[in-house]
Write a protein that holds these residues in place. Structure first.
Motif, PDB file in Angstrom:
ATOM      1  N   GLU A  28       0.857  -1.190   0.000  1.00  0.00           N
ATOM      2  CA  GLU A  28       0.000   0.000   0.000  1.00  0.00           C
ATOM      3  C   GLU A  28       0.893   1.239   0.000  1.00  0.00           C
ATOM      4  OE1 GLU A  28      -3.734   0.689   2.595  1.00  0.00           O
ATOM      5  OE2 GLU A  28      -2.135   1.795   3.618  1.00  0.00           O
ATOM      6  N   PHE A  29       0.631   2.137  -0.953  1.00  0.00           N
ATOM      7  CA  PHE A  29       1.389   3.374  -1.058  1.00  0.00           C
ATOM      8  C   PHE A  29       0.441   4.546  -0.851  1.00  0.00           C
ATOM      9  CE2 PHE A  29       3.672   0.243  -3.532  1.00  0.00           C
ATOM     10  CZ  PHE A  29       4.993   0.438  -3.150  1.00  0.00           C
ATOM     11  N   LYS A  30       0.760   5.425   0.091  1.00  0.00           N
ATOM     12  CA  LYS A  30      -0.013   6.644   0.319  1.00  0.00           C
ATOM     13  C   LYS A  30       0.804   7.834  -0.140  1.00  0.00           C
ATOM     14  CE  LYS A  30      -3.128   5.238   4.012  1.00  0.00           C
ATOM     15  NZ  LYS A  30      -3.654   5.538   5.369  1.00  0.00           N
ATOM     16  N   THR A  31       0.162   8.712  -0.913  1.00  0.00           N
ATOM     17  CA  THR A  31       0.843   9.890  -1.444  1.00  0.00           C
ATOM     18  C   THR A  31       0.040  11.136  -1.126  1.00  0.00           C
ATOM     19  OG1 THR A  31      -0.267   9.729  -3.588  1.00  0.00           O
ATOM     20  CG2 THR A  31       1.804   8.520  -3.337  1.00  0.00           C
ATOM     21  N   TRP A  32       0.708  12.288  -1.140  1.00  0.00           N
ATOM     22  CA  TRP A  32       0.034  13.567  -0.925  1.00  0.00           C
ATOM     23  C   TRP A  32       0.878  14.668  -1.569  1.00  0.00           C
ATOM     24  CZ3 TRP A  32       2.694  10.776   2.623  1.00  0.00           C
ATOM     25  CH2 TRP A  32       3.818  11.362   3.200  1.00  0.00           C
ATOM     26  N   GLY A  33       0.250  15.821  -1.766  1.00  0.00           N
ATOM     27  CA  GLY A  33       0.965  16.954  -2.322  1.00  0.00           C
ATOM     28  C   GLY A  33       1.095  16.896  -3.833  1.00  0.00           C
ATOM     29  N   PRO A  34       1.913  17.764  -4.418  1.00  0.00           N
ATOM     30  CA  PRO A  34       2.029  17.875  -5.880  1.00  0.00           C
ATOM     31  C   PRO A  34       2.757  16.694  -6.530  1.00  0.00           C
ATOM     32  CG  PRO A  34       3.560  19.361  -4.788  1.00  0.00           C
ATOM     33  CD  PRO A  34       2.682  18.801  -3.702  1.00  0.00           C
TER      34      PRO A  34
END
Length: 338
Positions: free
Chosen positions: A301-307
């Protein structure tokens, strides 16, 4: 001052005068000078070929007749499927004359109800396209279930076995004379289930297999006059000992600090046990966790945020303890900002 009134009789008289003046300007059309449009006709525009075996080749001629008074030109003939070809014997039909549209239909590889079309393009302004058709049923004396074998995504090693059942249709009977594979690594065995009616074909891929897509076939020879050979296609995709699905990370940038989550499955097609010993992320804006589903399958599971602009074009690096696949690289693609 006074108001002048016009009687209905006066109006009628004026209309008659105008009509007479108009009629005097129009000349009567001489008899026989009307323009006659061409016309094309096909009395039997549909062929019902009934029921035939799948090895049948049906030939038929549709007769087109020019029922008009001008020459009709055939500009082209096309069919709705690759099983048939059609052509006109002549491309010009004089008034009162006919031409044949010769059709050849090959039903190899087809079965069941068939309904196909043929389109004849002409210069007839009334009916530029003449629609011809053929219908009927194609059946096989020997039915294969399944018709082909798809091994799916498999590993490079290990033996794979699939089964195909050959069954005589209706009152047909047959004997299997031989069975062979076009590939040296695929072997075939035949087991009678019911003599003359049903046979089990076992297809065994012993391996090792080269990576990438592959396709071969198994040919079963019979003594049935209408189906001497039953061809069974065999296909699959050979991956490494560990497969990632999907095989890359497609990330969507988010406004502010909103997070997105993507998942990747890692698994062994041949069922080999392995462990993930290290996972290296390409930069900031991403975290991950690993769930063990079984010794040969993991969910990442990969969580990303931002640009995420700094992650585009980089890779996630995964290390395992499997000697044949020590390293797995997942390319990262960041979508454009919405």
């Amino acid at each position: 001052m006074y108001r002048q009134s016009v009687s209905s009789k006066a109006i009628l008289a004026m209309g008659l005068v105008i009509g007479a003046l108009f009629a005097s300007q129009v000349k009567a059309e001489p008899a026989g000078s009307l323009t006659h449009l061409p016309g094309i006709d096909c009395v039997n525009s549909n062929l019902d070929f009934g029921a035939v075996y799948s090895d049948a080749v049906v030939k038929h001629s549709f007769v087109l007749t020019n029922v008009g008074e001008r020459v009709i030109k055939i500009l082209g003939v096309r069919t709705s499927c690759g099983c048939s070809t059609a052509k006109a014997v002549t491309n010009s039909i004089a008034p009162g004359q006919s031409t044949d549209v010769e059709v050849v239909i090959n039903f190899k590889g087809r079965r069941g109800r068939q309904s196909k079309s043929i389109y004849v393009e002409t210069d007839d302004p009334v009916s530029r396209i003449v629609h011809l058709s053929f219908t009927g049923t194609v059946f096989v004396p020997i039915e294969a279930q399944p018709e082909g074998v798809h091994l799916g995504t498999v590993g490079e090693e290990g033996s794979l076995e699939r089964e195909v059942l050959l069954t005589a249709v209706s009152t047909n009977v047959f004997q299997v004379l031989s069975a062979k594979s076009a590939s040296s690594q695929v072997s075939v065995t035949v087991e009678p289930r019911e003599a003359g009616k049903q046979y089990l074909i076992k297809i065994i891929d012993k391996g090792p297999r080269k990576r990438g897509s592959f396709m071969t076939s198994v040919e079963v020879t019979t003594d049935h006059p209408q189906m001497r050979v039953v061809s069974i296609p065999v296909a699959g995709f050979v991956a490494g000992d560990i497969v990632s699905s999907p095989n890359n990370l497609v990330l969507a940038p988010s406004a502010g600090n909103a997070s997105n989550t993507v998942w990747v499955n890692l698994w062994s097609p041949s069922g080999k046990s392995f462990s993930i010993t290290r996972l290296e992320l390409p930069g900031e804006g991403m975290t991950n966790s690993i769930a063990t589903l079984k010794p040969s399958r993991y969910r990442l599971e990969f969580k990303t945020w931002g640009p995420l602009s700094g992650l585009d074009g980089k890779v996630v690096r995964i290390e395992t303890d499997l000697a044949s696949m020590k390293e797995i690289l997942l390319p990262v693609k960041v979508l454009a900002q919405p």
